[in-house]
Design a protein around this motif. Structure first.
Motif, PDB file in Angstrom:
ATOM      1  N   VAL A  40       8.006  -8.839 -13.540  1.00 13.63           N
ATOM      2  CA  VAL A  40       7.076  -8.023 -12.762  1.00 13.63           C
ATOM      3  C   VAL A  40       6.450  -7.021 -13.721  1.00 13.63           C
ATOM      4  O   VAL A  40       7.159  -6.368 -14.494  1.00 13.63           O
ATOM      5  CB  VAL A  40       7.808  -7.288 -11.621  1.00 13.63           C
ATOM      6  CG1 VAL A  40       6.839  -6.432 -10.819  1.00 13.63           C
ATOM      7  CG2 VAL A  40       8.544  -8.279 -10.725  1.00 13.63           C
ATOM      8  N   ASP A  41       5.105  -6.901 -13.681  1.00 14.19           N
ATOM      9  CA  ASP A  41       4.459  -5.977 -14.613  1.00 14.19           C
ATOM     10  C   ASP A  41       4.540  -4.537 -14.114  1.00 14.19           C
ATOM     11  O   ASP A  41       5.072  -4.256 -13.032  1.00 14.19           O
ATOM     12  CB  ASP A  41       3.022  -6.421 -14.927  1.00 14.19           C
ATOM     13  CG  ASP A  41       2.057  -6.293 -13.759  1.00 14.19           C
ATOM     14  OD1 ASP A  41       2.350  -5.567 -12.772  1.00 14.19           O
ATOM     15  OD2 ASP A  41       0.987  -6.922 -13.818  1.00 14.19           O
ATOM     16  N   ASP A  42       3.986  -3.615 -14.889  1.00 16.93           N
ATOM     17  CA  ASP A  42       4.055  -2.187 -14.559  1.00 16.93           C
ATOM     18  C   ASP A  42       3.301  -1.817 -13.291  1.00 16.93           C
ATOM     19  O   ASP A  42       3.529  -0.758 -12.718  1.00 16.93           O
ATOM     20  CB  ASP A  42       3.516  -1.351 -15.729  1.00 16.93           C
ATOM     21  CG  ASP A  42       4.392  -1.453 -16.968  1.00 16.93           C
ATOM     22  OD1 ASP A  42       5.582  -1.797 -16.826  1.00 16.93           O
ATOM     23  OD2 ASP A  42       3.880  -1.207 -18.079  1.00 16.93           O
ATOM     24  N   GLU A  43       2.398  -2.683 -12.860  1.00 16.29           N
ATOM     25  CA  GLU A  43       1.621  -2.426 -11.642  1.00 16.29           C
ATOM     26  C   GLU A  43       2.233  -3.104 -10.417  1.00 16.29           C
ATOM     27  O   GLU A  43       1.622  -3.126  -9.350  1.00 16.29           O
ATOM     28  CB  GLU A  43       0.185  -2.885 -11.852  1.00 16.29           C
ATOM     29  CG  GLU A  43      -0.526  -2.108 -12.949  1.00 16.29           C
ATOM     30  CD  GLU A  43      -1.928  -2.630 -13.220  1.00 16.29           C
ATOM     31  OE1 GLU A  43      -2.422  -3.459 -12.446  1.00 16.29           O
ATOM     32  OE2 GLU A  43      -2.514  -2.200 -14.222  1.00 16.29           O
ATOM     33  N   GLY A  44       3.424  -3.684 -10.568  1.00 19.66           N
ATOM     34  CA  GLY A  44       4.098  -4.330  -9.447  1.00 19.66           C
ATOM     35  C   GLY A  44       3.564  -5.714  -9.119  1.00 19.66           C
ATOM     36  O   GLY A  44       3.734  -6.195  -8.004  1.00 19.66           O
ATOM     37  N   MET A  45       2.927  -6.346 -10.109  1.00 18.69           N
ATOM     38  CA  MET A  45       2.371  -7.686  -9.908  1.00 18.69           C
ATOM     39  C   MET A  45       3.255  -8.712 -10.620  1.00 18.69           C
ATOM     40  O   MET A  45       3.842  -8.418 -11.649  1.00 18.69           O
ATOM     41  CB  MET A  45       0.942  -7.771 -10.450  1.00 18.69           C
ATOM     42  CG  MET A  45      -0.020  -6.756  -9.863  1.00 18.69           C
ATOM     43  SD  MET A  45      -0.312  -6.981  -8.106  1.00 18.69           S
ATOM     44  CE  MET A  45      -1.454  -8.341  -8.140  1.00 18.69           C
ATOM     45  N   ILE A  46       3.317  -9.890 -10.039  1.00 22.29           N
ATOM     46  CA  ILE A  46       4.079 -10.989 -10.624  1.00 22.29           C
ATOM     47  C   ILE A  46       3.170 -12.220 -10.653  1.00 22.29           C
ATOM     48  O   ILE A  46       2.289 -12.363  -9.795  1.00 22.29           O
ATOM     49  CB  ILE A  46       5.366 -11.249  -9.812  1.00 22.29           C
ATOM     50  CG1 ILE A  46       6.321 -12.160 -10.576  1.00 22.29           C
ATOM     51  CG2 ILE A  46       5.072 -11.780  -8.428  1.00 22.29           C
ATOM     52  CD1 ILE A  46       7.719 -12.214  -9.978  1.00 22.29           C
TER      53      ILE A  46
END
Length: 59
Positions: A40-46
């Motif tokens: 999961v990236d820092d923006e909460g996206m996967i």
């Protein structure tokens, strides 16, 4: 067997309502979720892998 089209899309992850909203949006366009990545990236996206039959494009 139908030929498939594949794509990788970013999906909100961690907030179930936003995840469902994203997945439902892609599902309406004929995409079927195959799997998520593990990161999961820092923006909460996967990243999510999707497929759909090529005949979905003829609609």
């Amino acid at each position: 067997m139908a030929p498939w089209e594949y794509d990788i899309k970013s999906v909100h992850y961690g907030e179930w309502d936003r995840t469902k909203e994203d997945l439902n949006k892609f599902g309406i366009d004929g995409w079927e979720l195959i799997r998520f990545t593990e990161n999961v990236d820092d923006e909460g996206m996967i990243k999510a892998f999707f497929k759909r039959p090529l005949d979905c494009l003829e609609v």
